[in-house]
Scaffold this motif. Structure first.
Motif, PDB file in Angstrom:
ATOM      1  N   ALA A  79       0.824  -1.217   0.000  1.00 42.98           N
ATOM      2  CA  ALA A  79       0.000   0.000   0.000  1.00 42.98           C
ATOM      3  C   ALA A  79       0.854   1.262   0.000  1.00 42.98           C
ATOM      4  O   ALA A  79       0.440   2.300  -0.526  1.00 42.98           O
ATOM      5  N   LEU A  80       2.058   1.172   0.556  1.00 40.42           N
ATOM      6  CA  LEU A  80       2.917   2.347   0.642  1.00 40.42           C
ATOM      7  C   LEU A  80       3.503   2.727  -0.712  1.00 40.42           C
ATOM      8  O   LEU A  80       4.059   3.818  -0.857  1.00 40.42           O
ATOM      9  N   ASP A  81       3.389   1.846  -1.694  1.00 46.81           N
ATOM     10  CA  ASP A  81       3.930   2.112  -3.029  1.00 46.81           C
ATOM     11  C   ASP A  81       2.945   2.841  -3.932  1.00 46.81           C
ATOM     12  O   ASP A  81       3.303   3.204  -5.059  1.00 46.81           O
ATOM     13  N   SER A  86      -2.293  10.185  -1.691  1.00 48.36           N
ATOM     14  CA  SER A  86      -1.580  11.091  -0.797  1.00 48.36           C
ATOM     15  C   SER A  86      -0.882  10.279   0.293  1.00 48.36           C
ATOM     16  O   SER A  86      -1.230   9.114   0.530  1.00 48.36           O
ATOM     17  N   PRO A  87       0.103  10.863   0.974  1.00 48.82           N
ATOM     18  CA  PRO A  87       0.762  10.130   2.067  1.00 48.82           C
ATOM     19  C   PRO A  87      -0.220   9.604   3.106  1.00 48.82           C
ATOM     20  O   PRO A  87      -0.112   8.461   3.548  1.00 48.82           O
ATOM     21  N   ARG A  88      -1.186  10.439   3.496  1.00 45.98           N
ATOM     22  CA  ARG A  88      -2.169   9.991   4.492  1.00 45.98           C
ATOM     23  C   ARG A  88      -2.990   8.822   3.968  1.00 45.98           C
ATOM     24  O   ARG A  88      -3.218   7.841   4.680  1.00 45.98           O
ATOM     25  N   ALA A  89      -3.446   8.912   2.718  1.00 44.06           N
ATOM     26  CA  ALA A  89      -4.258   7.845   2.145  1.00 44.06           C
ATOM     27  C   ALA A  89      -3.475   6.546   2.052  1.00 44.06           C
ATOM     28  O   ALA A  89      -4.006   5.456   2.287  1.00 44.06           O
ATOM     29  N   ARG A  90      -2.184   6.639   1.715  1.00 43.27           N
ATOM     30  CA  ARG A  90      -1.352   5.434   1.659  1.00 43.27           C
ATOM     31  C   ARG A  90      -1.226   4.788   3.035  1.00 43.27           C
ATOM     32  O   ARG A  90      -1.279   3.562   3.168  1.00 43.27           O
ATOM     33  N   LEU A  91      -1.068   5.608   4.045  1.00 46.67           N
ATOM     34  CA  LEU A  91      -0.972   5.074   5.402  1.00 46.67           C
ATOM     35  C   LEU A  91      -2.268   4.370   5.807  1.00 46.67           C
ATOM     36  O   LEU A  91      -2.235   3.295   6.414  1.00 46.67           O
ATOM     37  N   LEU A  92      -3.393   4.945   5.450  1.00 45.75           N
ATOM     38  CA  LEU A  92      -4.669   4.345   5.821  1.00 45.75           C
ATOM     39  C   LEU A  92      -4.965   3.074   5.024  1.00 45.75           C
ATOM     40  O   LEU A  92      -5.719   2.214   5.484  1.00 45.75           O
ATOM     41  N   GLU A  93      -4.352   2.943   3.848  1.00 52.50           N
ATOM     42  CA  GLU A  93      -4.535   1.727   3.060  1.00 52.50           C
ATOM     43  C   GLU A  93      -3.910   0.511   3.735  1.00 52.50           C
ATOM     44  O   GLU A  93      -4.223  -0.627   3.387  1.00 52.50           O
ATOM     45  N   LEU A  94      -3.034   0.748   4.693  1.00 57.36           N
ATOM     46  CA  LEU A  94      -2.435  -0.361   5.432  1.00 57.36           C
ATOM     47  C   LEU A  94      -3.483  -1.169   6.184  1.00 57.36           C
ATOM     48  O   LEU A  94      -3.239  -2.323   6.557  1.00 57.36           O
ATOM     49  N   ARG A 182      -8.424   1.127  11.089  1.00 59.27           N
ATOM     50  CA  ARG A 182      -8.363   2.360  10.297  1.00 59.27           C
ATOM     51  C   ARG A 182      -8.893   3.544  11.108  1.00 59.27           C
ATOM     52  O   ARG A 182      -8.312   4.635  11.070  1.00 59.27           O
ATOM     53  N   ALA A 183      -9.979   3.330  11.849  1.00 60.53           N
ATOM     54  CA  ALA A 183     -10.533   4.405  12.678  1.00 60.53           C
ATOM     55  C   ALA A 183      -9.519   4.842  13.735  1.00 60.53           C
ATOM     56  O   ALA A 183      -9.365   6.042  14.011  1.00 60.53           O
ATOM     57  N   ALA A 184      -8.826   3.870  14.327  1.00 56.89           N
ATOM     58  CA  ALA A 184      -7.805   4.199  15.321  1.00 56.89           C
ATOM     59  C   ALA A 184      -6.655   4.967  14.674  1.00 56.89           C
ATOM     60  O   ALA A 184      -6.132   5.934  15.249  1.00 56.89           O
ATOM     61  N   ALA A 185      -6.258   4.548  13.465  1.00 62.09           N
ATOM     62  CA  ALA A 185      -5.180   5.235  12.758  1.00 62.09           C
ATOM     63  C   ALA A 185      -5.578   6.667  12.401  1.00 62.09           C
ATOM     64  O   ALA A 185      -4.770   7.597  12.508  1.00 62.09           O
ATOM     65  N   GLU A 186      -6.824   6.856  11.977  1.00 63.32           N
ATOM     66  CA  GLU A 186      -7.299   8.199  11.661  1.00 63.32           C
ATOM     67  C   GLU A 186      -7.259   9.092  12.895  1.00 63.32           C
ATOM     68  O   GLU A 186      -6.894  10.271  12.802  1.00 63.32           O
ATOM     69  N   ALA A 187      -7.629   8.538  14.038  1.00 62.49           N
ATOM     70  CA  ALA A 187      -7.598   9.318  15.273  1.00 62.49           C
ATOM     71  C   ALA A 187      -6.165   9.731  15.620  1.00 62.49           C
ATOM     72  O   ALA A 187      -5.913  10.873  16.030  1.00 62.49           O
ATOM     73  N   LEU A 188      -5.228   8.809  15.445  1.00 58.35           N
ATOM     74  CA  LEU A 188      -3.824   9.131  15.709  1.00 58.35           C
ATOM     75  C   LEU A 188      -3.319  10.210  14.753  1.00 58.35           C
ATOM     76  O   LEU A 188      -2.625  11.155  15.162  1.00 58.35           O
TER      77      LEU A 188
END
Length: 201
Positions: A79-81, A86-94, A182-188
């Motif tokens: 997902a990071l590739d 966007s950087p945020r969207a790539r992180l959330l794809e994890l 994903r919800a936890a990651a968004e909060a962080l």
């Protein structure tokens, strides 16, 4: 075809690829420890001599299998590739747990391999540790692009969360675990960037 011709065919080009393909199929269905080298050779099919010519030890075959998974984009950090995001969207794809509905959800192959080779000094365990360190560094670099104050801390938190959801989704065979993570990651991310309006950064 004579036995000599058959032996020559098995030693021909493509033997390594067949061995890796056999190892992937067997490791993923019955586990690494339960899969013997003779079984891999039979499944390839290659002679045991050819198998050991390419992979003198099972550790080497397992490491090659893990490297192949990473190179073919079948690991969590694929997902990071995704440069189109966007950087945020790539992180959330994890936290999007892949599931086709045709079989059980599989966990992280690196965590699985480390569990089957618990000795920290074993080649397989050492390789999985390096891969997880590389994964964390990649997450940190994306977090750094968001301009947060402590990217190393947040990156480590997101990496742990991603590893956790991969394991939990496998244990419960539930892709819904990804939504909670994903919800936890968004909060962080929101707490680190200081505003809900930065979601598209």
């Amino acid at each position: 075809m004579t036995e000599q011709d058959e032996a020559a065919r098995r030693r021909g080009r493509g033997a390594r690829e067949r061995i890796l393909a056999a190892a992937m199929a067997l490791f993923e269905t019955q586990g690494i420890t339960a899969t013997g080298m003779e079984q891999v050779a039979a499944h390839a099919p290659v002679s045991k001599r050819t198998l050991y010519l390419h992979f003198p030890a099972k550790d080497q075959l397992v490491v090659a299998y893990l490297r192949h998974l990473a190179e073919s984009g079948r690991t969590i950090d694929h997902a990071l590739d995704r440069a189109e995001l966007s950087p945020r969207a790539r992180l959330l794809e994890l936290f999007a747990v892949p599931h086709t509905g045709t079989g059980p959800i599989r966990g992280c192959p690196f965590i699985d391999a480390a569990a089957e080779f618990p000795d920290p000094d074993s080649p397989v365990h050492a390789h999985t540790r390096q891969e997880k360190q590389r994964f964390t560094h990649r997450v940190i670099e994306l977090v750094r692009q968001l301009g947060v104050a402590h990217p190393e801390i947040l990156g480590e938190q997101l990496a742990i969360l991603a590893d956790g959801v991969a394991s939990r989704a496998m244990v419960f065979n539930d892709p819904g675990c990804g939504a909670h993570a994903r919800a936890a990651a968004e909060a962080l991310l929101d707490a680190a960037t200081g505003s809900l309006s930065t979601k598209d950064r």
